[in-house]
Design a protein around this motif. Structure first.
Motif, PDB file in Angstrom:
ATOM      1  N   HIS A 131       0.715  -1.099   0.001  1.00  0.00           N
ATOM      2  CA  HIS A 131       0.023   0.026   0.096  1.00  0.00           C
ATOM      3  C   HIS A 131       0.836   1.234   0.048  1.00  0.00           C
ATOM      4  O   HIS A 131       0.662   2.264  -0.785  1.00  0.00           O
ATOM      5  CB  HIS A 131      -0.984   0.047   1.227  1.00  0.00           C
ATOM      6  CG  HIS A 131      -1.918   1.001   1.478  1.00  0.00           C
ATOM      7  ND1 HIS A 131      -3.046   1.332   0.467  1.00  0.00           N
ATOM      8  CD2 HIS A 131      -1.635   2.563   1.981  1.00  0.00           C
ATOM      9  CE1 HIS A 131      -3.564   2.453   0.566  1.00  0.00           C
ATOM     10  NE2 HIS A 131      -2.711   3.154   1.634  1.00  0.00           N
ATOM     11  N   ILE A 132       2.006   1.226   0.900  1.00  0.00           N
ATOM     12  CA  ILE A 132       2.825   2.552   0.756  1.00  0.00           C
ATOM     13  C   ILE A 132       3.363   2.772  -0.646  1.00  0.00           C
ATOM     14  O   ILE A 132       3.537   3.641  -1.078  1.00  0.00           O
ATOM     15  CB  ILE A 132       4.021   2.138   1.719  1.00  0.00           C
ATOM     16  CG1 ILE A 132       3.356   2.241   3.364  1.00  0.00           C
ATOM     17  CG2 ILE A 132       5.040   3.247   1.849  1.00  0.00           C
ATOM     18  CD1 ILE A 132       4.319   1.941   4.407  1.00  0.00           C
ATOM     19  N   VAL A 133       3.932   1.493  -1.195  1.00  0.00           N
ATOM     20  CA  VAL A 133       4.576   1.620  -2.545  1.00  0.00           C
ATOM     21  C   VAL A 133       3.451   2.324  -3.252  1.00  0.00           C
ATOM     22  O   VAL A 133       3.710   3.069  -4.280  1.00  0.00           O
ATOM     23  CB  VAL A 133       4.803   0.118  -3.020  1.00  0.00           C
ATOM     24  CG1 VAL A 133       5.574   0.290  -4.520  1.00  0.00           C
ATOM     25  CG2 VAL A 133       6.108  -0.074  -2.195  1.00  0.00           C
ATOM     26  N   ALA A 134       2.169   1.510  -3.406  1.00  0.00           N
ATOM     27  CA  ALA A 134       1.109   2.053  -4.490  1.00  0.00           C
ATOM     28  C   ALA A 134       0.705   3.581  -4.329  1.00  0.00           C
ATOM     29  O   ALA A 134       0.425   4.278  -5.106  1.00  0.00           O
ATOM     30  CB  ALA A 134      -0.279   1.203  -4.215  1.00  0.00           C
ATOM     31  N   ARG A 135       0.693   3.938  -2.985  1.00  0.00           N
ATOM     32  CA  ARG A 135       0.473   5.488  -2.826  1.00  0.00           C
ATOM     33  C   ARG A 135       1.721   6.389  -2.800  1.00  0.00           C
ATOM     34  O   ARG A 135       1.822   7.651  -2.722  1.00  0.00           O
ATOM     35  CB  ARG A 135      -0.057   5.804  -1.189  1.00  0.00           C
ATOM     36  CG  ARG A 135      -1.097   4.825  -1.367  1.00  0.00           C
ATOM     37  CD  ARG A 135      -2.445   4.966  -1.989  1.00  0.00           C
ATOM     38  NE  ARG A 135      -2.989   6.350  -1.832  1.00  0.00           N
ATOM     39  CZ  ARG A 135      -3.690   7.072  -2.341  1.00  0.00           C
ATOM     40  NH1 ARG A 135      -4.149   6.630  -3.671  1.00  0.00           N
ATOM     41  NH2 ARG A 135      -4.152   8.393  -2.042  1.00  0.00           N
ATOM     42  N   GLY A 136       2.859   5.793  -3.412  1.00  0.00           N
ATOM     43  CA  GLY A 136       4.131   6.791  -3.824  1.00  0.00           C
ATOM     44  C   GLY A 136       4.671   7.143  -2.462  1.00  0.00           C
ATOM     45  O   GLY A 136       5.584   8.049  -2.638  1.00  0.00           O
ATOM     46  N   GLY A 137       4.580   6.404  -1.324  1.00  0.00           N
ATOM     47  CA  GLY A 137       5.144   6.488  -0.279  1.00  0.00           C
ATOM     48  C   GLY A 137       6.606   5.780  -0.390  1.00  0.00           C
ATOM     49  O   GLY A 137       6.979   5.298  -1.151  1.00  0.00           O
ATOM     50  N   ARG A 138       7.435   6.076   0.997  1.00  0.00           N
ATOM     51  CA  ARG A 138       8.842   5.175   0.998  1.00  0.00           C
ATOM     52  C   ARG A 138       8.734   4.215   2.024  1.00  0.00           C
ATOM     53  O   ARG A 138       8.306   4.741   3.110  1.00  0.00           O
ATOM     54  CB  ARG A 138       9.915   6.205   1.220  1.00  0.00           C
ATOM     55  CG  ARG A 138      11.207   5.552   1.159  1.00  0.00           C
ATOM     56  CD  ARG A 138      11.790   5.167  -0.122  1.00  0.00           C
ATOM     57  NE  ARG A 138      13.155   4.692  -0.170  1.00  0.00           N
ATOM     58  CZ  ARG A 138      13.427   3.686   0.237  1.00  0.00           C
ATOM     59  NH1 ARG A 138      12.893   2.626   0.542  1.00  0.00           N
ATOM     60  NH2 ARG A 138      14.995   3.364   0.059  1.00  0.00           N
ATOM     61  N   VAL A 139       8.930   2.995   1.672  1.00  0.00           N
ATOM     62  CA  VAL A 139       8.910   2.148   2.723  1.00  0.00           C
ATOM     63  C   VAL A 139      10.337   2.325   3.576  1.00  0.00           C
ATOM     64  O   VAL A 139      11.176   2.112   3.290  1.00  0.00           O
ATOM     65  CB  VAL A 139       9.088   0.418   2.326  1.00  0.00           C
ATOM     66  CG1 VAL A 139       9.020  -0.349   3.419  1.00  0.00           C
ATOM     67  CG2 VAL A 139       7.574   0.330   1.643  1.00  0.00           C
TER      68      VAL A 139
END
Ligand code: FE2
Ligand code: FE2
Length: 161
Positions: A51-59
């Motif tokens: 979900h983080i990746v899909a929303r353009g966040g950084r894991v």
């Protein structure tokens, strides 16, 4: 969200340690149940990760704490499991509140899956806790329960997208 990934991975780690504990006391069914539980927790971590990746966040992966090595009894393991799942539920609820206050509806929707999952997690932990309390130290009861616990198998999730 990154902290929750860490919590889910810690959960997997803790259940794996519980699995090893059950193996060490000759309860293979319980050990197998805990192993399946650990696999499910890894999936929870990956759900948040994706979900983080899909929303353009950084894991941001963090250090995973060392889980306990020993428990005083099989009953104690499930007492701790139940408490742990209640703690995780509270953390998920906090995340839902945060998503709401930030008006991040996509995250709030995704978290709803975890809200439902935690209902099941608490239910199954408390169910086993009650059963094992009932059986107590009765050898034949433990034997039967161990067989029953060994029946749980890991079902990989269907491809969602
Ligand atoms: Fe989880
Ligand atoms: Fe869990």
């Amino acid at each position: 969200m990154n902290k929750q990934i860490n919590w889910e991975l810690y959960s997997a780690y803790m259940y794996l340690s519980m699995s090893a504990y059950f193996n060490s006391i000759g309860m293979a069914g319980f050990a197998s149940w805990m192993r399946v539980q650990a696999q499910e927790e890894q999936l929870h971590a990956m759900k948040l990760f994706d979900h983080i990746v899909a929303r353009g966040g950084r894991v941001h992966l963090m250090e995973i704490a060392q889980p306990p090595l020993e428990w005083s009894s099989p009953t104690n393991v499930f007492e701790e499991t139940y408490k742990h799942e209640q703690k995780v539920t509270a953390l998920i609820n906090d995340l839902v509140s945060l998503a709401k206050s930030e008006e991040d509806y996509a995250t709030k929707n995704m978290l709803q899956w975890f809200v439902d999952e935690q209902v099941e997690e608490e239910e199954s932990a408390s169910e086993v806790f009650e059963k094992i309390k009932l059986v107590g130290t009765d050898g034949s009861g433990i034997y039967i329960l161990d067989k029953e616990m060994g029946l749980r198998s890991f079902t990989p999730p269907k491809k969602a997208e």
